[in-house]
Design an enzyme around this catalytic site. Structure first.
Site, PDB file in Angstrom:
ATOM      1  N   HIS A 121      31.047  43.891  45.959  1.00  0.00           N
ATOM      2  CA  HIS A 121      30.655  45.263  45.675  1.00  0.00           C
ATOM      3  C   HIS A 121      29.134  45.336  45.704  1.00  0.00           C
ATOM      4  CE1 HIS A 121      30.070  48.909  43.206  1.00  0.00           C
ATOM      5  NE2 HIS A 121      31.326  49.221  43.457  1.00  0.00           N
ATOM      6  N   ASP A 198      31.889  38.822  38.739  1.00  0.00           N
ATOM      7  CA  ASP A 198      32.126  40.263  38.663  1.00  0.00           C
ATOM      8  C   ASP A 198      33.610  40.445  38.357  1.00  0.00           C
ATOM      9  OD1 ASP A 198      32.768  42.902  39.146  1.00  0.00           O
ATOM     10  OD2 ASP A 198      31.758  43.025  41.081  1.00  0.00           O
ATOM     11  N   GLN A 201      37.422  44.172  38.613  1.00  0.00           N
ATOM     12  CA  GLN A 201      38.788  44.391  39.098  1.00  0.00           C
ATOM     13  C   GLN A 201      39.780  43.358  38.575  1.00  0.00           C
ATOM     14  OE1 GLN A 201      39.666  47.058  40.705  1.00  0.00           O
ATOM     15  NE2 GLN A 201      37.641  47.856  41.192  1.00  0.00           N
ATOM     16  N   LYS A 224      37.777  51.039  33.974  1.00  0.00           N
ATOM     17  CA  LYS A 224      38.832  50.584  34.875  1.00  0.00           C
ATOM     18  C   LYS A 224      40.005  49.959  34.123  1.00  0.00           C
ATOM     19  CE  LYS A 224      35.451  49.603  38.536  1.00  0.00           C
ATOM     20  NZ  LYS A 224      35.728  50.689  39.461  1.00  0.00           N
ATOM     21  N   CYS A 364      31.817  51.102  48.327  1.00  0.00           N
ATOM     22  CA  CYS A 364      30.635  50.347  47.869  1.00  0.00           C
ATOM     23  C   CYS A 364      30.697  48.902  48.343  1.00  0.00           C
ATOM     24  CB  CYS A 364      30.514  50.402  46.349  1.00  0.00           C
ATOM     25  SG  CYS A 364      30.154  52.038  45.702  1.00  0.00           S
TER      26      CYS A 364
END
Length: 409
Positions: A121, A198, A201, A224, A364
């Site tokens: 991302h 990261d 997700q 999220k 993104c």
């Protein structure tokens, strides 16, 4: 997991969009919020709205207890060793920028290397680009296999003695692929590099154990994972955070302020300047309670089933290309696709007319779009409240989209 009962907790799903029952397939962008989270935020503003840490009155004490209680819930949720390792931020983007601006600037010099991948991302690309520009370090990209997965052999070849930071997303927001973070972290540590993850997700969709992953930093966002927008978390190993300088300065993060110099509070508060995101943290705590009760393992199992069902049904549509690994067990609940000779924005527009919400664009992830040799894609992303019937509606909508553009053109 009883999906019908789960769905009842999300009032927004009980509505029609453009005359059709809503099918929400955009949870990778932001998830919907259960009543427990909505009520927790409402209760804060109605019953004990106050600033935290500073006051000794009843409302301030309750707000502080709830705010710091949420930090402890995060600690348990990701299995951090201490609340000192849990820093509240505005989200994944802020957390990653904090690592780059604080740890990176202090520890990297010209000739050092930062390793990321083509699937990242933008929030896990641009901070490292800026750090490389400012320090003269080299930004390297770990290659991807044809299906978008990472080979550990490629990781071993790319990460070298010059590598100081490896920063990789746990789950791709485009390909859905679940990356072997634990194994890559071991390779990074063999070369003395730190591992940054990261987790935007992954934290919403699976059990996270930062100590088992042995990552040095882990970033994720609340919105999220059923929590409000504007709240996120940076996990960092205590020994690293203690030697890092804050990047924001002001109230709350100070110990002593003199005319010419100041000192900082202990962890984690030295990284939380100003009035914190109190309602957001309380909402995140309520979301963690909700997800913990359901069970992260059950959420991932449900998404694997939905992904397998969707891959089978969507693969039968002639002219539809699907990106990422074809094995449902290799991915979370994200399927990115293109319909031949139809722009993704047009696909999303027709689906929206049918009450189906999907994402369209570059997500993104422009370097990944270039790697895929496309300008944009459409994306359907699933969560704990989605069903096979939602996927059936998606498939029917895609068939209708294809027929519409075939007849028009």
């Amino acid at each position: 997991m009883n999906v019908a009962e789960v769905r009842k907790q999300f009032p927004i799903l009980d509505q029609e969009v453009n005359g059709h029952p809503l099918v929400y397939l955009d949870s990778a962008a932001t998830s919907q919020k259960p009543v427990q989270v909505i009520e927790a935020i409402d209760d804060y503003y109605r019953q004990y709205n106050s600033n935290v840490h500073r006051g000794v009155h009843t409302l301030g004490t309750k707000a502080t207890d709830k705010y710091e209680g949420a930090r402890e819930k995060v600690r348990k949720f990701i299995n951090a060793a201490s609340i000192e390792e849990v820093i509240f931020t505005r989200g994944t983007t802020t957390a990653l920028n904090t690592v780059a601006a604080s740890y990176g600037r202090e520890n990297l010099t010209a000739g050092d290397e930062i390793v990321i991948t083509y699937m990242e991302h933008h929030s896990n690309i641009i901070p490292w680009q800026q750090l490389a520009r400012q320090t003269g370090t080299v930004l390297k990209y770990l290659p991807l296999q044809a299906d978008g997965t990472i080979s550990l052999d490629d990781a071993r070849a790319t990460i070298t003695a010059n590598t100081k930071i490896v920063s990789i997303m746990h789950v791709s927001n485009v390909l859905g692929v679940i990356n072997p973070i634990k194994e890559i972290a071991a390779i990074a540590h063999e070369h003395g590099a730190v591992m940054v993850v990261d987790g935007a997700q992954s934290a919403p969709h699976m059990k996270i154990d930062v100590r088992d992953l042995n990552c040095d930093f882990y970033a994720f966002s609340g919105h999220k994972m059923c929590a409000p927008t504007g709240i996120g978390v940076l996990y960092g190993k205590k020994e690293l955070l203690e030697n890092m300088e804050p990047i924001e300065f002001g109230g709350e993060m100070i110990d002593f302020v003199g005319l010419q110099e100041s000192t900082w509070k202990e962890l984690p508060w030295k990284f939380e300047a100003g009035t914190p995101i109190i309602a957001g943290a309380i909402g995140l705590g309520a979301a963690i309670d909700f997800l913990t009760e359901i069970g992260p393992e059950n959420i991932l199992e449900h998404e694997h089933k939905l992904a397998a069902y969707a891959l089978e049904k969507m693969s039968a549509i002639e002219g539809l290309s699907i990106y990422g690994p074809r094995g449902a067990e290799q991915r979370a609940g994200v399927i990115t696709f293109n319909l031949e000779e139809v722009h993704p924005h047009d696909v999303a527009t027709v689906l929206d007319a049918e009450g189906i919400a999907v994402r369209a664009g570059h997500h993104c992830a422009q370097p990944l779009m270039k790697w895929l040799d496309v300008s944009a894609t459409a994306r359907a992303s699933f969560y704990l409240y989605n069903t096979e019937q939602d996927i059936d509606r998606l498939v029917d909508g895609l068939i209708k989209t294809k027929e519409y553009f075939t007849n028009v053109f």
